[in-house]
Scaffold this motif. Structure first.
Motif, PDB file in Angstrom:
ATOM      1  N   ILE A  77      51.027  42.899  31.129  1.00 24.48           N
ATOM      2  CA  ILE A  77      49.934  41.926  31.159  1.00 24.48           C
ATOM      3  C   ILE A  77      49.517  41.593  32.587  1.00 24.48           C
ATOM      4  O   ILE A  77      48.325  41.521  32.906  1.00 24.48           O
ATOM      5  CB  ILE A  77      50.333  40.633  30.416  1.00 24.48           C
ATOM      6  CG1 ILE A  77      50.423  40.898  28.908  1.00 24.48           C
ATOM      7  CG2 ILE A  77      49.347  39.501  30.702  1.00 24.48           C
ATOM      8  CD1 ILE A  77      51.030  39.756  28.124  1.00 24.48           C
ATOM      9  N   GLY A  84      40.199  46.095  33.532  1.00 21.86           N
ATOM     10  CA  GLY A  84      40.228  44.755  32.967  1.00 21.86           C
ATOM     11  C   GLY A  84      40.138  43.665  34.006  1.00 21.86           C
ATOM     12  O   GLY A  84      39.549  43.825  35.076  1.00 21.86           O
ATOM     13  N   ARG A  90      44.079  36.684  35.521  1.00 22.05           N
ATOM     14  CA  ARG A  90      45.212  36.765  34.586  1.00 22.05           C
ATOM     15  C   ARG A  90      46.184  35.621  34.888  1.00 22.05           C
ATOM     16  O   ARG A  90      46.700  34.965  33.990  1.00 22.05           O
ATOM     17  CB  ARG A  90      45.916  38.116  34.719  1.00 22.05           C
ATOM     18  CG  ARG A  90      45.034  39.295  34.386  1.00 22.05           C
ATOM     19  CD  ARG A  90      45.750  40.610  34.590  1.00 22.05           C
ATOM     20  NE  ARG A  90      44.817  41.732  34.526  1.00 22.05           N
ATOM     21  CZ  ARG A  90      45.082  42.905  33.973  1.00 22.05           C
ATOM     22  NH1 ARG A  90      46.267  43.135  33.439  1.00 22.05           N
ATOM     23  NH2 ARG A  90      44.188  43.869  33.955  1.00 22.05           N
ATOM     24  N   GLU A 174      38.317  42.622  29.873  1.00 22.64           N
ATOM     25  CA  GLU A 174      38.635  41.378  30.585  1.00 22.64           C
ATOM     26  C   GLU A 174      38.949  40.253  29.604  1.00 22.64           C
ATOM     27  O   GLU A 174      39.885  39.470  29.819  1.00 22.64           O
ATOM     28  CB  GLU A 174      37.477  40.998  31.502  1.00 22.64           C
ATOM     29  CG  GLU A 174      37.315  41.949  32.686  1.00 22.64           C
ATOM     30  CD  GLU A 174      36.106  41.631  33.533  1.00 22.64           C
ATOM     31  OE1 GLU A 174      36.207  41.702  34.777  1.00 22.64           O
ATOM     32  OE2 GLU A 174      35.047  41.308  32.949  1.00 22.64           O
ATOM     33  N   ASP A 177      42.380  40.680  28.322  1.00 22.73           N
ATOM     34  CA  ASP A 177      43.399  40.260  29.294  1.00 22.73           C
ATOM     35  C   ASP A 177      43.557  38.744  29.333  1.00 22.73           C
ATOM     36  O   ASP A 177      44.674  38.231  29.500  1.00 22.73           O
ATOM     37  CB  ASP A 177      43.058  40.800  30.686  1.00 22.73           C
ATOM     38  CG  ASP A 177      43.325  42.294  30.813  1.00 22.73           C
ATOM     39  OD1 ASP A 177      44.189  42.804  30.077  1.00 22.73           O
ATOM     40  OD2 ASP A 177      42.671  42.944  31.651  1.00 22.73           O
TER      41      ASP A 177
END
Length: 202
Positions: A77, A84, A90, A174, A177
């Protein structure tokens, strides 16, 4: 100071008084494995041998297969950024979830990463100080709002949050994510809060 009674740790170290980007400590409620107890199976679960220095990871290493799965998901992740969402956002999703959940330790770690990768330390501090309603700009506000919706009641997350992310310029990868970062920390915060507690920085 720590005291062990019937396998349960109690501490008199002070709690943090506020959310912060400073390094915060963490103390487990149950005794983690000692480093000298770790076997090759435990190290396989840790994934990174350096994590043997962490009370948190040595406690989770009591179930090394689950720990390995958890760590590989975490790494994918946050570190697999060839496509992404940029790393900063994130980390923003993780920070927002942690801020909403009240996980001072996780918020401190991921807010440092968010500030470092975005060079927007003032905005990250505003999120920590004012909470998830802080005004951070259209794109970041959309990421925070989606992360909070997933955190508060996952089943209520849906078309409205996705539309807002699209309007802020995020594409499908995106948006995926954002969902993964927030959902992972929605779970991780609850784990960390149930098996230990943060300790105030020096």
């Amino acid at each position: 100071m720590s005291v062990v009674e019937a396998g349960v740790l109690t501490h008199d170290a002070p709690h943090p008084h506020a959310f912060t980007r400073a390094e915060v400590g963490w103390l487990p409620h149950l005794a983690p494995l000692a480093e000298e107890e770790l076997t090759p199976r435990h190290y396989d679960g840790l994934v990174d041998a350096s994590r043997a220095k962490s009370d948190y990871f040595r406690l989770l290493a009591r179930d090394p297969e689950v720990l390995r799965a958890r760590t590989l998901v975490d790494k994918d992740i946050f570190y697999n950024v060839a496509e992404g969402l940029p790393r900063a956002e994130r980390e923003l999703a993780a920070t927002a979830a942690s801020r909403r959940n009240g996980c001072v330790f996780c918020a401190s770690v991921h807010s440092r990463f968010a500030a470092h990768h975005s060079a927007r330390g003032d905005d990250v501090d505003l999120l920590l100080d004012e909470g998830v309603g802080a005004a951070l700009g259209e794109r970041w506000d959309a990421v925070v709002a989606a992360s909070v919706a997933l955190t508060e009641t996952p089943s209520t997350f849906g078309a409205e949050e996705i539309a807002r992310l699209r309007a802020a310029g995020l594409d499908d990868l995106e948006i995926s994510d954002v969902i993964h970062g927030a959902a992972f920390f929605n779970w991780a915060n609850r784990l960390m809060l149930s098996i230990g507690r943060p300790v105030a920085p020096a």
